[in-house]
Design a protein around this motif. Structure first.
Motif, PDB file in Angstrom:
ATOM      1  N   LEU A 281       0.748  -4.133  -1.451  1.00 24.51           N
ATOM      2  CA  LEU A 281       2.072  -3.928  -2.015  1.00 24.51           C
ATOM      3  C   LEU A 281       2.294  -4.919  -3.144  1.00 24.51           C
ATOM      4  CD1 LEU A 281       4.334  -3.422   1.147  1.00 24.51           C
ATOM      5  CD2 LEU A 281       3.415  -1.658  -0.382  1.00 24.51           C
ATOM      6  N   LYS A 282       2.783  -4.440  -4.260  1.00 25.50           N
ATOM      7  CA  LYS A 282       3.001  -5.321  -5.404  1.00 25.50           C
ATOM      8  C   LYS A 282       4.217  -6.202  -5.141  1.00 25.50           C
ATOM      9  CE  LYS A 282       3.475  -5.281 -10.449  1.00 25.50           C
ATOM     10  NZ  LYS A 282       2.357  -6.196 -10.663  1.00 25.50           N
ATOM     11  N   GLU A 283       4.077  -7.459  -5.461  1.00 27.34           N
ATOM     12  CA  GLU A 283       5.147  -8.432  -5.242  1.00 27.34           C
ATOM     13  C   GLU A 283       5.882  -8.706  -6.542  1.00 27.34           C
ATOM     14  OE1 GLU A 283       5.560 -12.967  -3.351  1.00 27.34           O
ATOM     15  OE2 GLU A 283       3.693 -11.835  -3.159  1.00 27.34           O
ATOM     16  N   VAL A 284       7.223  -8.792  -6.468  1.00 28.06           N
ATOM     17  CA  VAL A 284       7.997  -9.190  -7.646  1.00 28.06           C
ATOM     18  C   VAL A 284       7.600 -10.612  -8.003  1.00 28.06           C
ATOM     19  CG1 VAL A 284      10.314  -9.606  -8.560  1.00 28.06           C
ATOM     20  CG2 VAL A 284       9.898  -7.634  -7.084  1.00 28.06           C
ATOM     21  N   SER A 285       7.138 -10.815  -9.210  1.00 28.50           N
ATOM     22  CA  SER A 285       6.512 -12.098  -9.558  1.00 28.50           C
ATOM     23  C   SER A 285       7.512 -13.229  -9.737  1.00 28.50           C
ATOM     24  CB  SER A 285       5.676 -11.940 -10.829  1.00 28.50           C
ATOM     25  OG  SER A 285       6.478 -11.475 -11.900  1.00 28.50           O
TER      26      SER A 285
ATOM     27  N   PRO B 250       0.915   1.813  -2.902  1.00 26.99           N
ATOM     28  CA  PRO B 250      -0.004   1.842  -4.042  1.00 26.99           C
ATOM     29  C   PRO B 250      -0.866   3.104  -4.068  1.00 26.99           C
ATOM     30  CG  PRO B 250      -0.103  -0.276  -2.918  1.00 26.99           C
ATOM     31  CD  PRO B 250       0.682   0.640  -2.035  1.00 26.99           C
ATOM     32  N   HIS B 251      -0.904   3.818  -2.956  1.00 30.29           N
ATOM     33  CA  HIS B 251      -1.737   5.020  -2.877  1.00 30.29           C
ATOM     34  C   HIS B 251      -1.124   6.170  -3.660  1.00 30.29           C
ATOM     35  CE1 HIS B 251      -3.275   8.564  -0.230  1.00 30.29           C
ATOM     36  NE2 HIS B 251      -4.130   8.346  -1.226  1.00 30.29           N
ATOM     37  N   ARG B 252       0.011   6.700  -3.193  1.00 31.15           N
ATOM     38  CA  ARG B 252       0.608   7.857  -3.853  1.00 31.15           C
ATOM     39  C   ARG B 252       2.094   7.665  -4.157  1.00 31.15           C
ATOM     40  NH1 ARG B 252      -2.664  12.297  -2.330  1.00 31.15           N
ATOM     41  NH2 ARG B 252      -1.153  13.769  -3.191  1.00 31.15           N
ATOM     42  N   GLY B 253       2.617   6.461  -3.920  1.00 28.59           N
ATOM     43  CA  GLY B 253       3.944   6.118  -4.409  1.00 28.59           C
ATOM     44  C   GLY B 253       5.094   6.242  -3.438  1.00 28.59           C
ATOM     45  N   ALA B 254       4.865   6.775  -2.223  1.00 29.64           N
ATOM     46  CA  ALA B 254       5.972   6.951  -1.281  1.00 29.64           C
ATOM     47  C   ALA B 254       6.540   5.609  -0.834  1.00 29.64           C
ATOM     48  CB  ALA B 254       5.503   7.743  -0.060  1.00 29.64           C
ATOM     49  N   LEU B 255       7.804   5.599  -0.406  1.00 23.75           N
ATOM     50  CA  LEU B 255       8.370   4.402   0.205  1.00 23.75           C
ATOM     51  C   LEU B 255       7.547   4.043   1.443  1.00 23.75           C
ATOM     52  CD1 LEU B 255      12.235   5.137   0.169  1.00 23.75           C
ATOM     53  CD2 LEU B 255      10.894   3.888  -1.537  1.00 23.75           C
TER      54      LEU B 255
END
Length: 421
Positions: A135-139, A82-87
């Motif tokens: 980390l965003k979770e698939v809803s 969520p910070h800068r997009g890296a894996l």
């Protein structure tokens, strides 16, 4: 508005315009209307047997982490800091309590929660109190009989409703063992220089079997597999929602539970024990269907479950209009003997594997089709009409492909109102 799928029931004609296989603009609409709104297979629960297990997956154009948290729950997390997009995870699989971003060392537990970050004093005291930096979770994550699916559309119908009549055929696979089914080792990955929809068609196309794979059938015959007019007979069925199946008899042996002479008397004894277990649990009729019949099942848009001489689970995603990446898994009974596990693996690799008798032939056929589509201005339409003149189409007819195209047409033209295409 241009039509790309034409069906004339009175004339028993079904046609698909070849532009759908070559046009990049159509692919962009597919990504929005199909791969962002349909239920997509991400994995099998057996891939994550222990808390902390994870697999890195790419599904529907998204980088995802398929994980089992320390609480035992299966989650799917977007593999992007969520910070800068890296894996946050570069390994394909493993077991870990923490995922640590390589770039700035933000760390997340296997539930996806932010648990560590350098320079914490440079952020407000209430930073991430709302969880927005986790980390965003698939809803949308749902499972059926061990098969796990995701959906990126929060308004989508439930998985059970989506699968509909296809559930019956998934259960015929899941019911082959009292103790469950499991994925075997790592998947096989390869690419094909062809449009992804060609593999959807091919995977349930029995019409090409004998002419394309004749060498394999000749080998099966030498091992005692009876090749006759009574084999390779069955039906093709539109299951609704774009799903379809061919169910048929065939000359090869099945680890569950059809014996061939090449497996010897010891193999015959084990097959008989397996068949007896199935009869006791399900009765004669269902046991016979599980053991003696083969199924090629298409779950729209891109999941294939081939329950034939072995069981394969195959997914495929478009990279461009003329190039796809394919992932294939082998599925087996957890409780089968080492001997039969070897027979299953031999069957799988010999026919279904990337170097087997079927897959290279199929890939060559699909790539030849893709090359042939260069003539699309003069030769515009594919014919997919075989069996429309029958009340019940046969397994070597094309009803199952028509099922796919009816749903594709509904999503792409009727729902999307032909936007950009």
């Amino acid at each position: 508005m241009k039509r790309y799928v034409l069906e004339d029931k009175l004339k028993s004609e079904f046609s698909v315009n070849r532009k759908v296989f070559i046009d990049q603009e159509i692919l962009e609409v597919e990504r929005e209307e199909i791969f962002s709104k349909c239920w997509l297979f991400i994995g099998h629960k057996s891939e994550l047997p222990k808390n902390g297990d994870f697999k890195r997956k790419k599904v529907g154009g998204r980088n995802l982490l398929f994980t089992r948290g320390n609480d035992g729950e299966i989650r799917v997390l977007y593999n992007s800091c969520p910070h800068r997009g890296a894996l946050v995870c570069r390994e394909n699989k493993g077991n870990s309590k923490v995922f640590r971003c390589f770039y700035h060392a933000w760390s997340f537990n296997n539930h996806g929660e932010l648990v560590g970050m350098p320079g914490r004093d440079g952020f407000p005291e209430d930073f991430n109190c709302d969880g927005s930096k986790n980390l965003k979770e698939v809803s949308r994550l749902e499972a059926f009989r061990g098969f796990v699916f995701v959906n990126f559309d929060t308004n989508a119908i439930s998985l059970e409703e989506y699968l509909g009549n296809a559930k019956e055929y998934i259960e015929l696979v899941a019911d082959q063992s009292d103790v469950g089914m499991e994925i075997l080792e790592d998947p096989q990955e390869y690419s094909v220089r062809a449009n992804w929809k060609l593999l959807a068609e091919n995977s349930v196309d029995s019409y090409h079997g004998m002419p394309t794979h004749k060498t394999y059938f000749d080998i099966v015959a030498t091992r005692g597999g009876e090749l006759s007019k009574d084999n390779l007979q069955g039906v093709g069925i539109d299951l609704g929602n774009g799903h379809a199946v061919v169910e048929y008899t065939a000359p090869w042996g099945r680890p569950v539970a059809r014996w061939i002479p090449a497996w010897g008397e010891d193999g015959k004894k084990e097959i008989e024990e397996t068949k007896k277990m199935l009869i006791e649990k399900f009765g004669e009729e269902r046991a016979e269907r599980i053991s003696s019949y083969n199924r090629n099942l298409l779950i729209f848009p891109n999941l294939i479950i081939n329950d034939i001489m072995a069981i394969t689970i195959r997914t495929f995603y478009p990279i461009s209009s003329d190039y796809m990446e394919v992932t294939g898994y082998a599925l087996a009974r957890k409780d089968e003997s080492e001997t039969f596990r070897q027979r299953r693996n031999d069957n799988f690799l010999e026919f279904l594997g990337p170097g087997g008798f079927a897959t290279p032939d199929d890939n060559e056929a699909l790539e030849l089709c893709q090359e042939g589509f260069e003539n699309n201005k003069e030769v515009e339409w594919n014919d997919i009409s075989k069996g429309m003149n029958r009340e019940q189409p046969l397994s070597n007819d094309e009803e199952q492909m028509r099922a796919f195209w009816r749903r594709w047409n509904e999503l792409m033209v009727e729902n999307a109102m032909g936007v950009r295409i």
